[in-house]
Design a protein around this motif. Structure first.
Motif, PDB file in Angstrom:
ATOM      1  N   THR A 140      25.359  36.511  34.381  1.00 12.63           N
ATOM      2  CA  THR A 140      25.706  37.274  35.443  1.00 12.63           C
ATOM      3  C   THR A 140      24.779  38.281  35.648  1.00 12.63           C
ATOM      4  O   THR A 140      24.209  38.861  36.651  1.00 12.63           O
ATOM      5  CB  THR A 140      26.891  37.284  35.870  1.00 12.63           C
ATOM      6  OG1 THR A 140      27.385  38.493  34.773  1.00 12.63           O
ATOM      7  CG2 THR A 140      27.827  36.421  36.026  1.00 12.63           C
ATOM      8  N   GLY A 141      24.393  38.805  34.369  1.00 13.43           N
ATOM      9  CA  GLY A 141      23.178  40.016  34.489  1.00 13.43           C
ATOM     10  C   GLY A 141      21.961  39.828  33.909  1.00 13.43           C
ATOM     11  O   GLY A 141      21.223  40.710  34.176  1.00 13.43           O
ATOM     12  N   GLY A 142      21.692  38.716  33.432  1.00 14.24           N
ATOM     13  CA  GLY A 142      20.282  38.623  32.869  1.00 14.24           C
ATOM     14  C   GLY A 142      19.054  38.720  33.693  1.00 14.24           C
ATOM     15  O   GLY A 142      18.361  39.012  33.203  1.00 14.24           O
ATOM     16  N   GLU A 143      19.218  38.267  34.925  1.00 12.81           N
ATOM     17  CA  GLU A 143      18.137  38.206  35.834  1.00 12.81           C
ATOM     18  C   GLU A 143      17.888  39.705  36.342  1.00 12.81           C
ATOM     19  O   GLU A 143      16.909  39.876  36.381  1.00 12.81           O
ATOM     20  CB  GLU A 143      18.492  37.376  37.008  1.00 12.81           C
ATOM     21  CG  GLU A 143      18.670  35.769  36.597  1.00 12.81           C
ATOM     22  CD  GLU A 143      17.251  35.325  36.506  1.00 12.81           C
ATOM     23  OE1 GLU A 143      16.080  35.741  36.747  1.00 12.81           O
ATOM     24  OE2 GLU A 143      17.253  34.081  35.661  1.00 12.81           O
ATOM     25  N   PHE A 144      19.049  40.571  36.252  1.00 14.70           N
ATOM     26  CA  PHE A 144      18.965  42.076  36.745  1.00 14.70           C
ATOM     27  C   PHE A 144      18.035  42.551  35.731  1.00 14.70           C
ATOM     28  O   PHE A 144      17.107  43.397  35.910  1.00 14.70           O
ATOM     29  CB  PHE A 144      19.986  42.604  37.296  1.00 14.70           C
ATOM     30  CG  PHE A 144      19.798  43.894  37.608  1.00 14.70           C
ATOM     31  CD1 PHE A 144      19.523  44.274  39.045  1.00 14.70           C
ATOM     32  CD2 PHE A 144      20.106  44.940  36.701  1.00 14.70           C
ATOM     33  CE1 PHE A 144      19.479  45.632  39.213  1.00 14.70           C
ATOM     34  CE2 PHE A 144      19.972  46.526  37.231  1.00 14.70           C
ATOM     35  CZ  PHE A 144      19.636  46.449  38.617  1.00 14.70           C
ATOM     36  N   TYR A 145      18.723  42.651  34.475  1.00 13.47           N
ATOM     37  CA  TYR A 145      17.938  42.948  33.048  1.00 13.47           C
ATOM     38  C   TYR A 145      16.736  42.749  33.143  1.00 13.47           C
ATOM     39  O   TYR A 145      15.687  43.462  32.656  1.00 13.47           O
ATOM     40  CB  TYR A 145      18.865  42.649  31.803  1.00 13.47           C
ATOM     41  CG  TYR A 145      20.058  42.714  31.888  1.00 13.47           C
ATOM     42  CD1 TYR A 145      20.841  43.778  32.521  1.00 13.47           C
ATOM     43  CD2 TYR A 145      20.981  41.914  31.176  1.00 13.47           C
ATOM     44  CE1 TYR A 145      22.319  43.743  32.789  1.00 13.47           C
ATOM     45  CE2 TYR A 145      22.345  41.993  31.110  1.00 13.47           C
ATOM     46  CZ  TYR A 145      22.831  42.872  31.799  1.00 13.47           C
ATOM     47  OH  TYR A 145      24.300  43.005  31.854  1.00 13.47           O
ATOM     48  N   ALA A 146      16.187  41.449  33.256  1.00  9.09           N
ATOM     49  CA  ALA A 146      14.814  40.900  33.065  1.00  9.09           C
ATOM     50  C   ALA A 146      13.877  41.751  34.296  1.00  9.09           C
ATOM     51  O   ALA A 146      12.753  41.831  33.997  1.00  9.09           O
ATOM     52  CB  ALA A 146      14.688  39.402  33.202  1.00  9.09           C
ATOM     53  N   ALA A 147      14.474  41.657  35.569  1.00 10.86           N
ATOM     54  CA  ALA A 147      13.824  42.265  36.588  1.00 10.86           C
ATOM     55  C   ALA A 147      13.361  43.876  36.090  1.00 10.86           C
ATOM     56  O   ALA A 147      12.060  44.057  36.221  1.00 10.86           O
ATOM     57  CB  ALA A 147      14.657  42.262  37.919  1.00 10.86           C
ATOM     58  N   ALA A 148      14.340  44.551  35.631  1.00 13.80           N
ATOM     59  CA  ALA A 148      13.947  45.943  35.121  1.00 13.80           C
ATOM     60  C   ALA A 148      12.824  45.769  34.182  1.00 13.80           C
ATOM     61  O   ALA A 148      11.834  46.681  34.112  1.00 13.80           O
ATOM     62  CB  ALA A 148      15.273  46.561  34.785  1.00 13.80           C
ATOM     63  N   LYS A 149      12.891  45.037  33.263  1.00 10.61           N
ATOM     64  CA  LYS A 149      12.023  45.155  32.274  1.00 10.61           C
ATOM     65  C   LYS A 149      10.709  44.616  32.624  1.00 10.61           C
ATOM     66  O   LYS A 149       9.480  45.268  32.108  1.00 10.61           O
ATOM     67  CB  LYS A 149      12.609  44.039  31.010  1.00 10.61           C
ATOM     68  CG  LYS A 149      11.624  43.825  29.661  1.00 10.61           C
ATOM     69  CD  LYS A 149      11.896  43.141  28.802  1.00 10.61           C
ATOM     70  CE  LYS A 149      11.029  43.075  27.597  1.00 10.61           C
ATOM     71  NZ  LYS A 149      11.835  42.162  26.545  1.00 10.61           N
ATOM     72  N   ALA A 150      10.559  43.675  33.550  1.00 10.32           N
ATOM     73  CA  ALA A 150       9.142  43.342  34.197  1.00 10.32           C
ATOM     74  C   ALA A 150       8.471  44.274  34.957  1.00 10.32           C
ATOM     75  O   ALA A 150       7.363  44.582  35.076  1.00 10.32           O
ATOM     76  CB  ALA A 150       9.342  41.939  34.921  1.00 10.32           C
ATOM     77  N   LEU A 151       9.529  45.286  35.509  1.00  8.85           N
ATOM     78  CA  LEU A 151       8.711  46.269  36.243  1.00  8.85           C
ATOM     79  C   LEU A 151       8.551  47.629  35.224  1.00  8.85           C
ATOM     80  O   LEU A 151       7.994  48.730  35.768  1.00  8.85           O
ATOM     81  CB  LEU A 151       9.832  46.713  37.204  1.00  8.85           C
ATOM     82  CG  LEU A 151      10.013  45.902  38.547  1.00  8.85           C
ATOM     83  CD1 LEU A 151      11.168  46.226  39.381  1.00  8.85           C
ATOM     84  CD2 LEU A 151       8.768  45.682  39.102  1.00  8.85           C
ATOM     85  N   GLY A 152       8.810  47.390  33.963  1.00 11.18           N
ATOM     86  CA  GLY A 152       8.560  48.582  33.222  1.00 11.18           C
ATOM     87  C   GLY A 152       9.574  49.732  33.378  1.00 11.18           C
ATOM     88  O   GLY A 152       9.465  50.761  32.978  1.00 11.18           O
ATOM     89  N   VAL A 153      10.892  49.285  33.669  1.00  8.38           N
ATOM     90  CA  VAL A 153      11.855  50.406  34.163  1.00  8.38           C
ATOM     91  C   VAL A 153      12.982  50.134  33.132  1.00  8.38           C
ATOM     92  O   VAL A 153      13.437  49.231  32.798  1.00  8.38           O
ATOM     93  CB  VAL A 153      12.787  50.044  35.751  1.00  8.38           C
ATOM     94  CG1 VAL A 153      13.870  50.998  35.573  1.00  8.38           C
ATOM     95  CG2 VAL A 153      11.530  50.343  36.798  1.00  8.38           C
ATOM     96  N   LYS A 154      13.149  51.377  32.510  1.00 11.39           N
ATOM     97  CA  LYS A 154      13.979  51.443  31.485  1.00 11.39           C
ATOM     98  C   LYS A 154      15.668  51.533  32.006  1.00 11.39           C
ATOM     99  O   LYS A 154      15.709  52.058  33.010  1.00 11.39           O
ATOM    100  CB  LYS A 154      13.925  52.624  30.418  1.00 11.39           C
ATOM    101  CG  LYS A 154      12.679  52.804  30.001  1.00 11.39           C
ATOM    102  CD  LYS A 154      12.299  53.997  28.923  1.00 11.39           C
ATOM    103  CE  LYS A 154      10.945  53.875  28.237  1.00 11.39           C
ATOM    104  NZ  LYS A 154       9.838  54.052  29.253  1.00 11.39           N
TER     105      LYS A 154
END
Length: 750
Positions: free
Chosen positions: A286-300
């Motif tokens: 349920t959370g993996g896509e959100f974590y991946a979105a943050a990482k792809a944007l360079g957002v910690k």
């Protein structure tokens, strides 16, 4: 797309110079032969009437291919004979296609001949400028293959293998490290492997005029390299020149529609942000896509949650998903926002925003953001969205809606009147639901006083909240998603939600509004869709929302279409009735967040817009990237007139159907094949784009959870037509149950 010029708003592209000197026989590896003589001579004038010099195989030539300007009238294809790594002669060629913000270079390797001489595609003739053919003569495949292998690719010498190099036309900084893979998910053409060497916010240097580079250098300098599944004509591995040209043109169309119009390489550096996520999601699914979105944007990402959360422990695995974890008391009371403020202040690094995907923390997070001086919509707007009674009042008629805390209070207001007019007069059928709730929990349709009492009792028992009683609106139900910036609609989409059990005319208080499927994009007439978008956008602004991602549920009353079954397919068809009243969009509820992950991912596959990415960018106030990544695909009409664009709905890649798999009955799940039904469906059906199982074999499930149907998983399918997608959805639901047992017995669809 070859033959099309970039849009007017796209800045002038940087010309890409490909300068490659041709080689003499002595320059080739030991055992090789000079191959210029094996290429049929081209006339001095090609079919377009352009003059090209004839150059011998030993001459040194420099050719500049102006890419990023207008596309050539037909692709430049070259077929030199070269050595494959195993020493056999092999053919390969390339095509360079300018499109929008990028230039795409396709490289195709043809099967090596098992006998002397070289296999050559049928129909080879005057297919491009002789100068470009000679340009490639210096390129035996070994350096190109080495460059591709260094990027992790393997080339099968027995099949036609195609690669595409993605070359942005301008220097800049990576705004989204997974942009290409994200936009290619669900592509009509299978991708064997994708290489994206650049991290978020990393600097990229474009290959420009004056650069003297060959194909190996282009491979190394590409922002992305993708390898398509081996090409064939459906019958054999052989393809004619025309078939290969046609396939590359299709690849170019696909890339043009998906990635060429979005400027994901920015001219200036982007600041680095850090956000705190309240409630870190219950699991990786349920959370993996959100974590991946943050990482792809360079957002910690920092998680704020209670002790014992699965991401709390500071392991190397958990560090892949978050930077830090702040243990916080998550009790919902009047001090919740204060504890979030304290958590942020306790973190040793600067945090730029607090976000949440959990409805019950919207108000507290808004309060905390306001206290910390972070960007946020008004606290009052979130109070309206989480309270279904307050949101109903945005579009209410006096005396049509009521809120009660108990059956006793309901009886009291039913007996009250003002100026001889009832304070509340039910107009059957009515809807009863908790003022605080989600996922259609404890939502009932009632058609009598006795059923009303039962429904109110059920709703008030859920979350200890009040019950709201409101009119039931007849008409197609829709889900509408919006991305707003300062009230401006950057992107919106509408999906159709087919009738559920509670929609039936004979539905009882015990039937539910649990969704059964979602069809994207909507097939409401375009003018009705515009009514939906304008109405709901205005209601969001009326509630106080200005910026963010919003998932809104609504119904279209007096619509010119209705759900009927035609040739076994239940879908929207013209009602055939004379329309007296104008269509009206009626709000059901506002969710001030992206849709759940099970809708956000299919929406991204269908339209190309990632709501998690937009949610993060809106929260930190990165409005430049918010605008950039709110741009959908740009698929246009098709010759067969079957695409969404042919029906006034441009942008979507295809018709898609999201199917929810309800638990057929209580019991213990079994997977007779040893693997999950979702995995099997994905492996066996090319129309299945996504299949997610929520549980594991051995889990005990109930048919209903908190008054809503228990869902075991979801499957996303596509179709060439909308009817194809709906029928594919029915087929995968049947297929899912074929791979599932409950208490050892084969599951059967209701």
């Amino acid at each position: 797309m070859a033959g099309s010029a970039p849009d007017a708003h796209v800045p002038a592209n940087k010309p890409l110079a490909l300068s490659i000197a041709s080689a003499s026989a002595s320059d080739l590896p030991s055992g090789a032969v000079s191959i210029a003589s094996s290429i049929p001579p081209s006339p001095a004038t090609d079919t377009c009437g352009c003059d090209y010099p004839l150059v011998s195989d030993k001459a040194k030539v420099t050719v500049t291919c102006e890419l990023g300007k207008s596309a050539p009238s037909k692709p430049y294809l070259s077929f030199p004979d070269v050595l494959s790594p195993d020493g056999r002669l092999r053919n390969f060629f390339f095509e360079a296609v300018p499109m929008g913000y990028i230039t795409v270079v396709h490289i195709v390797f043809l099967p090596a001949s098992p006998s002397a001489g070289c296999w050559r595609p049928q129909g080879l003739g005057s297919i491009g400028p002789q100068s470009l053919i000679n340009k490639l003569l210096s390129q035996h495949t070994l350096p190109v293959v080495q460059a591709l292998e260094a990027a992790g690719f393997l080339i099968d010498p027995n099949v036609i293998t195609a690669f595409s190099l993605i070359l942005p036309n301008e220097d800049g900084y990576v705004a989204h490290s997974n942009f290409v893979s994200s936009r290619l998910e669900g592509s009509s053409f299978s991708i064997l492997r994708l290489h994206q060497p650049l991290d978020a916010l990393e600097q990229y240097t474009a290959i420009g005029a004056g650069d003297d580079l060959g194909l190996p250098a282009l491979v190394k300098g590409a922002a992305a390299v993708l390898q398509w599944e081996p090409c064939h004509n459906g019958a054999t591995n052989n393809m004619t020149t025309e078939e290969i040209q046609s396939r590359l043109f299709e690849f170019s169309q696909e890339l043009a529609a998906r990635i060429s119009s979005v400027q994901w390489i920015l001219p200036e550096p982007t600041p680095s942000y850090r956000i705190a996520l309240v409630r870190g999601r219950p699991n990786l699914m349920t959370g993996g896509e959100f974590y991946a979105a943050a990482k792809a944007l360079g957002v910690k990402l920092v998680i704020i949650d209670q002790a014992g959360h699965w991401l709390q422990e500071d392991t190397e695995e958990n560090k892949k998903y978050r930077e830090g974890f702040i243990v916080t008391d998550m009790t919902e009371d009047d001090q919740t926002a204060c504890r979030f403020v304290a958590a942020v202040k306790s973190y040793p690094e600067r945090i730029d925003a607090i976000v949440t995907l959990s409805d019950n923390f919207f108000v507290a997070v808004a309060k905390a953001n306001k206290a910390l001086g972070f960007k946020t919509n008004p606290v009052s707007s979130y109070k309206t969205s989480v309270n279904k009674y307050r949101s109903r009042l945005l579009q209410d008629e006096p005396g049509k809606t009521a809120r009660v805390d108990s059956v006793a209070e309901l009886k009291e207001i039913l007996s009250k009147s003002v100026n001889s007019r009832p304070v509340f007069s039910p107009d059957w059928p009515m809807i009863v639901k908790p003022t605080k709730g989600w996922s259609s929990e404890c939502v009932s349709k009632v058609s009598s006083i006795d059923d009303l009492y039962i429904a109110v009792q059920k709703a008030t028992n859920r979350h200890g909240s009040s019950a709201v009683i409101e009119p039931f609106f007849e008409g197609p139900e829709i889900d509408a998603n919006f991305i707003l910036h300062d009230g401006e609609m950057l992107f919106s989409e509408i999906a159709d939600e087919p009738p559920c059990s509670a929609d039936a005319n004979n539905a009882t208080v015990h039937d539910t509004f649990s969704p059964v499927a979602l069809t994207m994009p909507s097939s409401l007439p375009s003018w009705e869709q515009q009514i939906v978008k304008n109405t709901l956008r205005d209601l969001l602004v009326k509630a106080g929302f200005r910026t963010g991602v919003f998932h809104v549920e609504a119904r279209m009353t007096n619509s010119s279409v209705e759900y009927r079954q035609v040739r076994g397919v239940v879908d929207l068809y013209p009602s055939g009735r004379f329309q007296i009243a104008q269509p009206v969009c009626r709000l059901v509820e506002i969710n001030a967040r992206p849709p759940g992950y099970r809708v956000t991912v299919p929406a991204r596959i269908t339209n190309g817009v990632d709501y998690f990415v937009a949610h993060i960018l809106a929260a930190v106030g990165d409005y430049q990237r918010l605008h950039i990544f709110s741009q959908p695909f740009r698929f246009g009409p098709t010759v067969a007139r079957t695409s969404p664009a042919d029906f006034g709905m441009p942008g979507a890649s295809s018709w898609t159907r999201l199917v929810y798999v309800p638990a057929p009955r209580d019991g213990v799940i079994g997977w007779p094949a040893g693997v999950s039904p979702g995995v099997l469906l994905k492996q066996r059906d090319k129309n299945v784009l996504l299949a997610v199982d929520y549980g594991q074999a051995g889990d005990k499930v109930s048919a209903f959870t908190d008054g809503a149907e228990t869902v075991l998983g979801h499957v996303l399918v596509r179709g060439k037509t909308r009817q194809d997608a709906i029928e594919a959805g029915k087929a995968v639901l049947r297929g899912y149950y074929q791979y599932l047992t409950i208490d050892g017995k084969l599951a059967v669809s209701n």
